[in-house]
Design an enzyme around this catalytic site. Structure first.
Site, short mmCIF file in Angstrom:
data_model
loop_
_atom_site.label_atom_id
_atom_site.label_comp_id
_atom_site.label_asym_id
_atom_site.label_seq_id
_atom_site.Cartn_x
_atom_site.Cartn_y
_atom_site.Cartn_z
N TYR A 131 -46.54 78.71 13.24
CA TYR A 131 -45.60 78.98 12.16
C TYR A 131 -46.37 79.48 10.95
O TYR A 131 -47.01 78.71 10.24
CB TYR A 131 -44.84 77.69 11.83
CG TYR A 131 -43.67 77.82 10.89
CD1 TYR A 131 -43.28 79.04 10.36
CD2 TYR A 131 -42.94 76.70 10.52
CE1 TYR A 131 -42.20 79.14 9.50
CE2 TYR A 131 -41.86 76.78 9.66
CZ TYR A 131 -41.50 78.01 9.16
OH TYR A 131 -40.43 78.11 8.30
N LYS A 159 -44.63 82.89 14.79
CA LYS A 159 -43.47 83.07 13.91
C LYS A 159 -43.99 83.61 12.59
O LYS A 159 -44.61 82.88 11.80
CB LYS A 159 -42.75 81.73 13.72
CG LYS A 159 -41.51 81.73 12.85
CD LYS A 159 -40.94 80.30 12.84
CE LYS A 159 -39.58 80.21 12.16
NZ LYS A 159 -39.69 80.26 10.69
#
Length: 304
Positions: A131, A159
């Protein structure tokens, strides 16, 4: 599971704890809508504000409510030892994958960020999504660091923050990152206003806040973009411009919380202190935007 629309629902929370029944209903709506995966305990899910026990329970509730839809569970924390505990809880709950942001207070070096992912990856039996969220973690990933981390066998997706709005620049950004990643690692875009553009630029997935509340329109954007329908994807996304403006002004968490409350999906208050609900004037603005958009959307933001 790291392709298509990954919908990230709220975790309705107040000072008394988590509303587990509301969590279950929000997740079940996404399963019924047919999203490709569900992201529990992401930033919209308020993971940073919850205790280990609350996070463990949310993971369990989400996995049960998701049916056959795979669930990605956020495990970020300041200390590696705590991240490992959250990872253990997520896996025991039946998570299909975990999502890890390098949460920090002291600035982290690249070696420290890599070490976090290496330590966690070594203990996982499910895939990991990296992330990259500099707006909250203040960690800026270079492509070199992404490539280094992606060589860890557990890593399945990255991501990334919003891609540039100009299509050629967006394609170039995705291509640069793709060049340093193993073929097995997908790229997903976050930042909802950039969802259509990121997918059209070559991202494999859209990790979406609004998808956790309005899955049908977000699925339509995702399917149009993945089919190469530039005009269709941008037309659907552009219709949501008033929402994107609200996200930029107030933060997506506060806005989707207000929408969900107004739709009767969650109670009030529903944010953990020190977070506060939107003030009355802003809430009226949100309600007016939703009223204007709802007739044009394939699913209103109420109970499915």
């Amino acid at each position: 599971m790291f392709h298509g629309l990954s919908a990230f629902p709220l975790t309705p929370t107040d000072e008394d704890g988590v509303d587990e029944s509301a969590v279950a209903e929000l997740v079940a709506r996404l399963d019924r809508a047919g999203v490709d995966s569900i992201g529990a305990l992401g930033s919209t899910g308020g993971y940073a504000y919850l205790s280990r026990e609350q996070r463990r329970r949310v993971a369990q509730v989400a996995v049960r409510a998701a049916g056959d839809t795979p669930v990605l569970v956020g495990i970020g924390a300041l200390r590696t030892a705590d991240v490992l505990r959250h990872a253990e809880d997520a896996q025991r709950a039946g998570a299909a994958a975990v999502l890890l942001a390098p949460v920090s207070y002291q600035p982290l070096t690249d070696d420290e960020v890599y070490g976090l992912y290496a330590d966690v990856a070594a203990e996982l039996s499910v895939p990991l999504c990296v992330y990259d969220n500099p707006g909250t973690t203040h960690v800026v990933f270079s492509d070199e660091l992404h490539g280094r981390i992606a060589e860890l066998p557990a890593v399945g997706s990255i991501k990334i923050p919003a891609t540039p709005p100009e299509p050629a620049q967006a394609r170039a950004r995705v291509a640069r990152l793709r060049a340093v990643l193993p073929d097995r690692v997908t790229i997903g875009v976050s930042g909802d206003p950039a969802g259509a553009g990121g997918l059209l630029a070559g991202c494999d997935a859209w990790y979406s806040v609004l998808g956790g509340l309005w899955p049908q329109v977000c699925l339509a954007i995702t399917r149009a973009a993945r089919a190469g329908d530039d005009d269709g994807a941008h037309r659907l996304s552009d219709r949501l411009a008033p929402l994107w403006e609200l996200f930029a002004r107030h933060g997506s968490l506060r806005v989707v919380s207000a929408i969900a409350e107004q739709a009767g999906l969650i109670g009030t208050p529903n944010l953990p202190r020190p977070l506060l609900p939107l003030p009355a004037e802003a809430r009226r603005h949100v309600a007016a935007v939703v009223e204007e958009l709802t007739p044009e959307l394939s699913e209103p933001p109420g109970r499915a």
